[in-house]
Scaffold this motif. Structure first.
Motif, PDB file in Angstrom:
ATOM      1  N   VAL A   1       0.861  -1.183   0.000  1.00  0.00           N
ATOM      2  CA  VAL A   1       0.000   0.000   0.000  1.00  0.00           C
ATOM      3  C   VAL A   1       0.897   1.232   0.000  1.00  0.00           C
ATOM      4  N   THR A   2       0.697   2.116  -0.957  1.00  0.00           N
ATOM      5  CA  THR A   2       1.451   3.359  -1.024  1.00  0.00           C
ATOM      6  C   THR A   2       0.491   4.496  -1.334  1.00  0.00           C
ATOM      7  N   GLY A   3       0.853   5.701  -0.876  1.00  0.00           N
ATOM      8  CA  GLY A   3      -0.014   6.807  -1.227  1.00  0.00           C
ATOM      9  C   GLY A   3       0.289   8.088  -0.502  1.00  0.00           C
ATOM     10  N   GLN A   4      -0.360   9.126  -0.984  1.00  0.00           N
ATOM     11  CA  GLN A   4      -0.285  10.466  -0.417  1.00  0.00           C
ATOM     12  C   GLN A   4      -1.604  10.716   0.295  1.00  0.00           C
ATOM     13  N   ILE A   5      -1.604  10.553   1.637  1.00  0.00           N
ATOM     14  CA  ILE A   5      -2.836  10.676   2.414  1.00  0.00           C
ATOM     15  C   ILE A   5      -3.361  12.106   2.387  1.00  0.00           C
ATOM     16  N   THR A   6      -2.464  13.039   2.619  1.00  0.00           N
ATOM     17  CA  THR A   6      -2.792  14.463   2.537  1.00  0.00           C
ATOM     18  C   THR A   6      -1.678  15.154   1.760  1.00  0.00           C
ATOM     19  N   GLU A   7      -1.754  16.457   1.658  1.00  0.00           N
ATOM     20  CA  GLU A   7      -0.711  17.207   0.963  1.00  0.00           C
ATOM     21  C   GLU A   7       0.651  17.015   1.619  1.00  0.00           C
ATOM     22  N   THR A   8       0.655  16.707   2.906  1.00  0.00           N
ATOM     23  CA  THR A   8       1.921  16.646   3.643  1.00  0.00           C
ATOM     24  C   THR A   8       2.284  15.253   4.149  1.00  0.00           C
ATOM     25  N   VAL A   9       1.397  14.273   4.042  1.00  0.00           N
ATOM     26  CA  VAL A   9       1.631  12.953   4.630  1.00  0.00           C
ATOM     27  C   VAL A   9       1.657  11.866   3.557  1.00  0.00           C
ATOM     28  N   ARG A  10       2.727  11.090   3.564  1.00  0.00           N
ATOM     29  CA  ARG A  10       2.877   9.957   2.650  1.00  0.00           C
ATOM     30  C   ARG A  10       3.076   8.679   3.462  1.00  0.00           C
ATOM     31  N   VAL A  11       2.592   7.560   2.943  1.00  0.00           N
ATOM     32  CA  VAL A  11       2.752   6.281   3.636  1.00  0.00           C
ATOM     33  C   VAL A  11       3.169   5.192   2.655  1.00  0.00           C
ATOM     34  N   ILE A  12       3.943   4.245   3.178  1.00  0.00           N
ATOM     35  CA  ILE A  12       4.313   3.035   2.445  1.00  0.00           C
ATOM     36  C   ILE A  12       4.171   1.876   3.417  1.00  0.00           C
ATOM     37  N   ALA A  13       3.456   0.830   3.018  1.00  0.00           N
ATOM     38  CA  ALA A  13       3.268  -0.330   3.881  1.00  0.00           C
ATOM     39  C   ALA A  13       3.382  -1.600   3.044  1.00  0.00           C
ATOM     40  N   ASN A  14       3.999  -2.617   3.652  1.00  0.00           N
ATOM     41  CA  ASN A  14       4.137  -3.907   2.969  1.00  0.00           C
ATOM     42  C   ASN A  14       3.967  -5.028   3.981  1.00  0.00           C
ATOM     43  N   TYR A  15       3.200  -6.032   3.583  1.00  0.00           N
ATOM     44  CA  TYR A  15       3.067  -7.238   4.391  1.00  0.00           C
ATOM     45  C   TYR A  15       3.296  -8.451   3.499  1.00  0.00           C
ATOM     46  N   ALA A  16       4.046  -9.427   4.013  1.00  0.00           N
ATOM     47  CA  ALA A  16       4.310 -10.647   3.252  1.00  0.00           C
ATOM     48  C   ALA A  16       4.105 -11.864   4.149  1.00  0.00           C
ATOM     49  N   TYR A  17       3.361 -12.818   3.643  1.00  0.00           N
ATOM     50  CA  TYR A  17       3.225 -14.125   4.293  1.00  0.00           C
ATOM     51  C   TYR A  17       3.878 -15.160   3.388  1.00  0.00           C
ATOM     52  N   THR A  18       4.781 -15.951   3.950  1.00  0.00           N
ATOM     53  CA  THR A  18       5.514 -16.930   3.160  1.00  0.00           C
ATOM     54  C   THR A  18       5.449 -18.300   3.823  1.00  0.00           C
ATOM     55  N   ASP A  19       5.014 -19.293   3.067  1.00  0.00           N
ATOM     56  CA  ASP A  19       5.022 -20.681   3.502  1.00  0.00           C
ATOM     57  C   ASP A  19       6.062 -21.402   2.645  1.00  0.00           C
ATOM     58  N   ALA A  20       7.251 -21.616   3.203  1.00  0.00           N
ATOM     59  CA  ALA A  20       8.360 -22.203   2.454  1.00  0.00           C
ATOM     60  C   ALA A  20       8.766 -23.517   3.110  1.00  0.00           C
ATOM     61  N   GLU A  21       8.763 -24.602   2.349  1.00  0.00           N
ATOM     62  CA  GLU A  21       9.067 -25.910   2.924  1.00  0.00           C
ATOM     63  C   GLU A  21       9.678 -26.838   1.889  1.00  0.00           C
TER      64      GLU A  21
END
Length: 204
Positions: free
Chosen positions: A60-80
């Protein structure tokens, strides 16, 4: 390898979200036989090893307001391991140094152009990794950890038209002690301690 994804616009396109599901299958993977080395001192690898990684990633990325920006990442990994002709007991075992859950968050604030602090900004973020096994010893589980990072910056347009960019970045703000990865009980790689770096640049 299989992958399917989708994109979403949120908050009137202020945020862009992407979701991806994937599966990666590997054959003839070279997996070191640590028990053979410990018993004989000779290097050896398990034959006929196959591995599978599958999971989901959300960005998730974006410009919430004129002055606030956010970047978020979530990963689920099932490795076997899905096949091991040399040691069938390892089939279904979680791969070492691969956490099931990972999270990255970053928020940034830039003072508005009409503010007395115009040009200044700052950011705060965190990095999370869940529990994971060591590379060669499935009886040892590494602890989950959270690391906090921060930054401040100043941007200014010079009279000659050049852009000045000064930054200070602080990694591991709380000086968290953690293990990034480990081979077994005797070999572990700690994370970087608190560090501060600065940069100054001018673009034409």
């Amino acid at each position: 390898q299989y992958e399917i994804g989708a994109k979403f616009d949120l908050l009137d396109s202020a945020l862009l979200a992407t979701v991806a599901l994937y599966q990666i299958d590997k054959k003839d993977v070279a997996v070191y036989d640590i028990d053979h080395f410990n018993n004989t001192g000779e290097d050896a690898y398990f034959p006929g090893v196959e591995q599978r990684s599958r999971g989901v990633e959300v960005d998730v990325t974006g410009q919430i307001t004129e002055t606030v920006r956010v970047i978020a990442n979530y990963a689920y990994t099932d490795a076997e391991e899905t096949k091991n002709a040399g040691d069938p007991s390892r089939v279904g075992q979680q791969l070492g140094n691969v956490p099931e859950h990972q999270v990255r968050l970053w928020g940034a604030y830039d003072f508005a152009a009409v503010s007395p602090l115009a040009g200044f900004g700052g950011g705060l973020g965190l990095r999370y990794e869940g529990e994971r096994l060591t590379q060669f010893d499935e009886t040892i589980e590494l602890d989950a950890y959270v690391v906090v990072d921060a930054a401040i910056w100043y941007r200014h347009r010079l009279s000659g038209g050049q852009d000045l960019d000064a930054r200070i970045h602080i990694d591991n703000l709380l000086n968290e002690e953690y293990i990034v990865r480990a081979s077994d009980q005797s070999i572990a790689h700690p994370g970087e301690p608190l560090s501060v770096t600065g940069s100054l640049g001018i673009s034409f």
